[in-house]
Scaffold this motif. Structure first.
Motif, PDB file in Angstrom:
ATOM      1  N   ILE A 161      14.323 -49.046  45.789  1.00 52.13           N
ATOM      2  CA  ILE A 161      14.609 -49.347  44.390  1.00 52.13           C
ATOM      3  C   ILE A 161      13.961 -48.323  43.457  1.00 52.13           C
ATOM      4  CG2 ILE A 161      14.197 -51.047  42.564  1.00 52.13           C
ATOM      5  CD1 ILE A 161      14.492 -53.229  44.705  1.00 52.13           C
ATOM      6  N   VAL A 219      18.834 -54.781  38.864  1.00 55.96           N
ATOM      7  CA  VAL A 219      17.764 -54.940  39.844  1.00 55.96           C
ATOM      8  C   VAL A 219      17.942 -56.234  40.633  1.00 55.96           C
ATOM      9  CG1 VAL A 219      16.244 -56.103  38.198  1.00 55.96           C
ATOM     10  CG2 VAL A 219      15.256 -54.876  40.114  1.00 55.96           C
ATOM     11  N   SER A 262       6.642 -50.534  40.192  1.00 56.30           N
ATOM     12  CA  SER A 262       6.527 -51.390  41.379  1.00 56.30           C
ATOM     13  C   SER A 262       5.498 -52.496  41.191  1.00 56.30           C
ATOM     14  CB  SER A 262       6.172 -50.542  42.602  1.00 56.30           C
ATOM     15  OG  SER A 262       4.957 -49.840  42.407  1.00 56.30           O
ATOM     16  N   SER A 320      11.854 -52.463  50.425  1.00 51.72           N
ATOM     17  CA  SER A 320      12.834 -52.651  49.353  1.00 51.72           C
ATOM     18  C   SER A 320      12.416 -51.924  48.083  1.00 51.72           C
ATOM     19  CB  SER A 320      13.016 -54.145  49.076  1.00 51.72           C
ATOM     20  OG  SER A 320      11.795 -54.728  48.650  1.00 51.72           O
ATOM     21  N   LEU A 321      11.140 -51.983  47.733  1.00 51.36           N
ATOM     22  CA  LEU A 321      10.673 -51.292  46.523  1.00 51.36           C
ATOM     23  C   LEU A 321      10.794 -49.779  46.668  1.00 51.36           C
ATOM     24  CD1 LEU A 321       7.505 -53.345  45.463  1.00 51.36           C
ATOM     25  CD2 LEU A 321       9.679 -53.187  44.261  1.00 51.36           C
ATOM     26  N   TRP A 364      18.975 -56.509  49.495  1.00 53.30           N
ATOM     27  CA  TRP A 364      17.944 -56.320  50.521  1.00 53.30           C
ATOM     28  C   TRP A 364      17.690 -57.593  51.317  1.00 53.30           C
ATOM     29  CZ3 TRP A 364      16.138 -52.333  52.901  1.00 53.30           C
ATOM     30  CH2 TRP A 364      16.229 -51.081  52.310  1.00 53.30           C
ATOM     31  N   ILE A 371      11.915 -61.021  47.381  1.00 50.50           N
ATOM     32  CA  ILE A 371      11.637 -60.454  48.702  1.00 50.50           C
ATOM     33  C   ILE A 371      10.299 -60.967  49.243  1.00 50.50           C
ATOM     34  CG2 ILE A 371      11.352 -58.334  50.028  1.00 50.50           C
ATOM     35  CD1 ILE A 371      14.141 -58.708  48.959  1.00 50.50           C
ATOM     36  N   THR A 389      18.082 -56.290  44.663  1.00 52.70           N
ATOM     37  CA  THR A 389      17.107 -57.106  45.386  1.00 52.70           C
ATOM     38  C   THR A 389      17.788 -58.067  46.340  1.00 52.70           C
ATOM     39  OG1 THR A 389      15.583 -56.955  43.502  1.00 52.70           O
ATOM     40  CG2 THR A 389      15.194 -58.707  45.100  1.00 52.70           C
ATOM     41  N   SER A 427      11.706 -58.418  42.352  1.00 58.49           N
ATOM     42  CA  SER A 427      11.593 -57.998  43.748  1.00 58.49           C
ATOM     43  C   SER A 427      10.421 -58.682  44.437  1.00 58.49           C
ATOM     44  CB  SER A 427      11.437 -56.476  43.824  1.00 58.49           C
ATOM     45  OG  SER A 427      12.548 -55.825  43.262  1.00 58.49           O
ATOM     46  N   GLN A 428       9.304 -58.780  43.749  1.00 51.61           N
ATOM     47  CA  GLN A 428       8.133 -59.425  44.349  1.00 51.61           C
ATOM     48  C   GLN A 428       8.395 -60.899  44.627  1.00 51.61           C
ATOM     49  OE1 GLN A 428       4.865 -58.739  41.686  1.00 51.61           O
ATOM     50  NE2 GLN A 428       4.986 -56.512  41.867  1.00 51.61           N
ATOM     51  N   LEU A 448       8.745 -56.037  51.497  1.00 50.42           N
ATOM     52  CA  LEU A 448       8.691 -55.777  50.064  1.00 50.42           C
ATOM     53  C   LEU A 448       8.508 -54.300  49.769  1.00 50.42           C
ATOM     54  CD1 LEU A 448       8.609 -56.818  47.177  1.00 50.42           C
ATOM     55  CD2 LEU A 448       6.185 -57.320  47.477  1.00 50.42           C
TER      56      LEU A 448
END
Length: 300
Positions: free
Chosen positions: A176, A129, A234, A172-173, A136, A244, A133, A240-241, A169
């Protein structure tokens, strides 16, 4: 005279001779190691987390409800909870909009092409991940692929700001988490009778009407399963949070990290963790309930 207990019709041991009790005991003996492992791995840390949350000070020496009062009495906490849940719901909606067309393309493809598509769908799950990430960041940056393409096409005059925004975000999520939506959908839709669409068309239904009146209701179990997986993943996607979204977008996982590893306020971090757990379980239960209601409505 001693009476004989007749055997059961299926040849199994009669409950009178203790056969049923022995079988139940054997089942419990088989399940006991797994139950103990589950309790030690999941329940024990969860109970410790609950216990830590009921301390007033950071050194965990004064029991009380001070941290709960601090969290629940701050309006900012409710905003963070709402933003986290909305992020999960937006990601779910985006994966549904993109996932259904991709699932239909998979159904209409040849068996050889379906194998290729399955490999493409599963491939993101095989990557870290962190790698996905940071990829992105290259795509959404000011000099990334998206801005460069839009500038060359003349659609925009200056680069768009996509990083450290909720839009970037969610984009990208969506990519993913897409496999978590597609795999349950494809699994359910592959078992549908292919003649249903032909029958719907023969009765005069358009492609859109066939989709919403036939395919979507029958694929509801896969849709609900995908929604549950995407939402739970998510809303807890800390990497990711953070990467991104940046520090401008505060969600519950980032707040937990700040309180536990930056401020070292473990009781407050435990309160936020339990809030995240309860919030996610509440929305997941609501989605599951709506899925059962819709499934019952479809089947009569």
């Amino acid at each position: 005279m001693r009476t004989m207990t007749p055997p059961s019709p299926d040849g199994a041991a009669s409950p009178a001779d203790g056969g049923g009790k022995r079988s139940v005991l054997a089942e419990w003996q088989l399940a006991l190691p797994l139950a103990l492992a589950f309790a030690s791995i999941f329940l024990a840390p969860l109970l410790m987390l609950v216990g830590v949350s009921f301390f007033n000070d950071e050194k965990i020496t004064q029991p009380g409800f001070g941290q709960w009062a601090k969290f629940l009495g701050d309006p900012f906490s409710y905003k963070v909870i709402a933003d986290t849940m909305l992020l999960g719901l937006k990601t779910v909606c985006a994966t549904i909009v993109i996932g259904y067309p991709l699932a239909l393309i998979y159904l209409d493809a040849s068996p050889r092409l379906q194998k290729v598509l399955i490999f493409i769908i599963v491939m993101p799950l095989l990557l870290s991940v962190v790698v996905r990430t940071f990829a992105w960041i290259v795509v959404l940056g000011r000099e990334g692929v998206v801005n460069t393409l839009l500038l060359q096409l003349g659609i925009i005059s200056e680069p768009l700001r996509l990083l450290q925004t909720e839009l970037g975000l969610v984009i990208s999520l969506t990519q993913i988490e897409m496999p978590l939506m597609l795999l349950p959908l494809i699994s359910v839709m592959s078992r549908l009778d292919p003649n249903l669409r032909d029958a719907s068309s023969a009765l005069g239904a358009s492609r859109w009407r066939t989709l919403f009146k036939v395919i979507v209701p029958l694929s509801m179990p896969g849709l609900v399963a995908g929604c549950l997986l995407v939402f739970a993943s998510s809303t807890t996607a800390f990497i990711s949070q953070t990467v991104i979204g940046g520090v401008r977008l505060i969600y519950l996982p980032l707040l937990i990290w700040q309180q536990s590893l930056v401020v070292f306020n473990w009781p407050f971090a435990a309160v936020v963790s339990l809030t995240l757990l309860v919030s996610v379980l509440t929305v997941v239960s609501a989605l599951s309930y709506l899925g059962r209601r819709s499934g019952g409505y479809v089947h009569g």
